[in-house]
Scaffold this motif. Structure first.
Motif, PDB file in Angstrom:
ATOM      1  N   CYS A  78      -5.706  -5.151   0.825  1.00 21.12           N
ATOM      2  CA  CYS A  78      -4.506  -5.857  -0.042  1.00 21.12           C
ATOM      3  C   CYS A  78      -3.666  -6.890   0.935  1.00 21.12           C
ATOM      4  O   CYS A  78      -2.423  -6.814   0.945  1.00 21.12           O
ATOM      5  N   LYS A 106      -0.101   3.477   2.009  1.00 24.59           N
ATOM      6  CA  LYS A 106      -0.228   2.019   2.562  1.00 24.59           C
ATOM      7  C   LYS A 106       0.013   1.985   4.056  1.00 24.59           C
ATOM      8  O   LYS A 106       0.403   2.513   4.691  1.00 24.59           O
ATOM      9  N   ALA A 131      -3.558  -2.097  -6.947  1.00 26.82           N
ATOM     10  CA  ALA A 131      -4.369  -0.847  -6.363  1.00 26.82           C
ATOM     11  C   ALA A 131      -3.346   0.491  -6.766  1.00 26.82           C
ATOM     12  O   ALA A 131      -4.048   1.552  -7.159  1.00 26.82           O
ATOM     13  N   ALA A 143      -4.424   1.381   0.994  1.00 25.74           N
ATOM     14  CA  ALA A 143      -4.234  -0.072   0.939  1.00 25.74           C
ATOM     15  C   ALA A 143      -3.745  -0.528   2.121  1.00 25.74           C
ATOM     16  O   ALA A 143      -2.672  -0.430   2.563  1.00 25.74           O
ATOM     17  N   ASP A 189       5.886  -3.593  -1.275  1.00 24.96           N
ATOM     18  CA  ASP A 189       4.358  -3.568  -2.226  1.00 24.96           C
ATOM     19  C   ASP A 189       4.164  -5.415  -2.399  1.00 24.96           C
ATOM     20  O   ASP A 189       4.971  -5.548  -3.251  1.00 24.96           O
ATOM     21  N   TYR A 245      -1.203  -7.178  -4.566  1.00 24.04           N
ATOM     22  CA  TYR A 245      -2.545  -6.307  -4.342  1.00 24.04           C
ATOM     23  C   TYR A 245      -2.177  -4.903  -4.391  1.00 24.04           C
ATOM     24  O   TYR A 245      -2.570  -4.133  -5.237  1.00 24.04           O
ATOM     25  N   VAL A 246      -1.114  -4.520  -3.545  1.00 20.94           N
ATOM     26  CA  VAL A 246      -0.813  -3.242  -3.531  1.00 20.94           C
ATOM     27  C   VAL A 246      -0.384  -2.475  -4.604  1.00 20.94           C
ATOM     28  O   VAL A 246      -0.873  -1.472  -5.144  1.00 20.94           O
ATOM     29  N   VAL A 265      -2.624  -3.535   4.223  1.00 18.62           N
ATOM     30  CA  VAL A 265      -1.878  -4.727   4.025  1.00 18.62           C
ATOM     31  C   VAL A 265      -1.599  -5.511   5.441  1.00 18.62           C
ATOM     32  O   VAL A 265      -2.074  -4.887   6.625  1.00 18.62           O
ATOM     33  N   PRO A 308      -8.082  -5.767  -5.976  1.00 19.43           N
ATOM     34  CA  PRO A 308      -8.064  -4.400  -5.674  1.00 19.43           C
ATOM     35  C   PRO A 308      -8.762  -3.619  -6.818  1.00 19.43           C
ATOM     36  O   PRO A 308      -9.545  -2.565  -6.726  1.00 19.43           O
TER      37      PRO A 308
END
Length: 366
Positions: free
Chosen positions: A107, A238, A225, A208, A218, A221-222, A210, A122
Motif C-alpha cells: 500500500c 496497518k 484494501a 497493509a 489511510d 491504497y489502504v 505502508v 490492492p
C-alpha cells in the motif's frame, strides 16, 4: 501449544522485511527483485505480554517466560502459481500446518521497489493470492474426492464425508474461503480439515504495508484494501514494515516511543498477535514457581484440566483442583500470600473454565 502464522503475498510487497521486523532478526533475504526468498524462513518469537514481566517482579523471580508464536515466510506468489508459475507454489506445503495467515498487501508507492504490475492495486493483488490459495485447495481436494467416491460405493459410512467434500469443492469454486463456510465448526469438517489442512480454511489477517506517511492517515491504497477486507469479513491491520525493521535493535520502550511519533500505539507484532489470538479464540493464563513465571496459550472455553494439560499430561490426568487468582487481583494485592490472606484465592474444580489472565496453581496426583 503456540500460535503459528504463515506470511503470504505477491513478490516485493515487504513480506521478508516484515518477517525480519517481527522476528527481530535478519533471517530473510531482502532484495529489489521478485522471488528473492527461495527457501521458507521460520522463526519462533515471544508473544508480547507485559503481564508476564509484572508477575515476575511481584513473585520475585528472574525468569519471565512468554508464550511463543512461529512465523513462516514463503516465496511470493504470482498469478498461475497453482499451475507452476513462479516459485511460491513449491512452498505452500510449508504453511499448511500454520494456524492462520498474514496476507501482506503493498500500500505504498516507491519507484525503487519493483512491483509485478505498473503500480500497486490492492484489490487485484489480494484477489490474485486468494485465487491461488483456493486453486491449491481445489487441486488437493480433487484427489481426495476420487478416493472418497470409490470408498463411498462400498462403505455407507463414507457417504456423509464424500457429500461434504463435494460441498466444499463447490464452495471454494464459487470464490468463497472456507474460513467463512457455515460447516466449518462441524466435527465432520474438522476431521476432513485435519487431513487436508485447507489453506482457505485458515483465518486471514490482511497487513497493509505502508510508508511512514501512510501510518497516521489511510492512503487510497489502504482504503481499497480495507474495503476488500470488510467485504470479506476479514481483519486488516496497518503497519510500516520498513520502519519496524529499522527498530529491530531498539528496546521495547524505545520502540513504542518511536512508533508513537508516527501516531501508532502498537507494533506490528503486537497487532498481529492480538488479532491472531482473537481470530483463533486463544487466551493466556499464567503459572509460577520459585524460579519462573510462565505464560501458557490455550483455547478460550477450556476447562481447568485441559489447561493443566498444556503444562504436562500428568497434570490433566491426575487433576485434583486449581487454585486461581485473576491477574488484576494478584497485582492489586502484590503476592500470592496477600491474596490468600484477603480471602480472594479461589478453589476451582474440573468444570471451571479458565479465563484470560488467570494465575493458576494446579494440584494433581498421579
Amino acid at each position: 501449544m503456540s500460535l503459528s502464522i504463515g506470511i503470504v503475498g505477491l513478490p516485493n510487497v515487504g513480506k521478508s522485511t516484515l518477517f525480519n521486523a517481527l522476528t527481530r532478526a535478519q533471517n530473510a533475504q531482502v532484495a529489489n527483485y521478485p522471488f528473492c526468498t527461495i527457501q521458507p524462513n521460520k522463526a519462533i518469537v515471544p508473544v508480547p505480554d507485559a503481564r508476564v514481566e509484572m508477575l515476575a517482579r511481584l513473585v520475585g523471580v528472574s525468569r519471565a517466560i512468554h508464550a511463543t508464536v512461529e512465523f513462516v515466510d514463503i516465496a511470493g506468489l504470482v498469478r498461475g502459481a497453482s499451475q507452476g508459475e513462479g516459485l511460491g507454489n513449491q512452498f505452500l506445503g510449508n504453511i499448511r500446518d500454520t494456524d492462520a495467515i498474514i496476507h501482506v498487501v503493498r500500500c505504498f508507492d516507491d519507484p525503487n521497489v519493483m512491483h509485478i504490475s505498473a503500480e500497486p492495486d490492492p484489490q487485484t493483488d489480494m484477489e490474485i493470492i486468494n485465487v491461488e490459495l483456493a486453486l491449491a485447495d481445489l487441486q488437493q481436494l480433487e484427489r481426495k474426492l476420487e478416493k472418497l467416491e470409490r470408498q463411498a460405493r462400498v462403505e455407507k459410512g463414507i457417504r456423509p464425508l464424500f457429500d461434504l467434500a463435494l460441498h466444499i469443492q463447490e464452495y471454494i469454486g464459487a470464490g468463497r474461503p472456507l474460513w467463512a463456510c457455515p460447516e466449518r465448526d462441524t466435527p465432520l469438517f474438522h476431521a476432513l480439515n485435519q487431513e487436508m489442512r485447507f489453506l482457505t480454511a485458515k483465518p486471514v489477517i490482511y497487513a497493509a504495508n505502508v510508508d511512514e506517511d501512510g501510518l497516521a492517515v489511510d492512503n487510497g491504497y489502504v482504503q481499497a484494501a480495507r474495503d476488500t477486507a470488510v467485504a470479506q469479513g476479514a481483519h486488516l491491520i496497518k503497519l510500516c514494515a520498513k520502519l519496524e525493521e529499522e527498530m529491530v535493535e531498539m528496546s521495547d520502550e524505545e520502540r513504542h516511543d518511536y512508533l508513537a511519533l508516527s501516531g501508532v500505539s502498537e507494533s506490528g507484532l503486537e497487532q498481529i498477535v492480538h488479532h491472531g489470538y482473537a481470530l483463533l479464540g486463544l487466551i493466556s493464563y499464567f503459572s509460577f514457581n520459585d524460579e519462573e513465571v510462565r505464560a501458557w496459550t490455550i483455547h478460550q472455553g477450556w476447562t481447568a484440566p485441559q489447561a493443566a494439560g498444556v503444562i504436562h499430561t500428568d497434570f490433566e490426568r491426575g487433576f485434583i483442583r486449581a487454585e486461581v487468582v485473576p491477574y488484576a487481583t494478584f497485582v492489586q494485592h502484590g503476592s500470592w500470600h496477600a491474596v490468600k490472606a484477603a480471602g480472594l484465592l479461589r478453589i476451582e474444580g474440573r468444570e471451571y473454565v479458565v479465563q484470560d489472565g488467570d494465575v493458576v496453581y494446579f494440584r494433581f496426583n498421579v
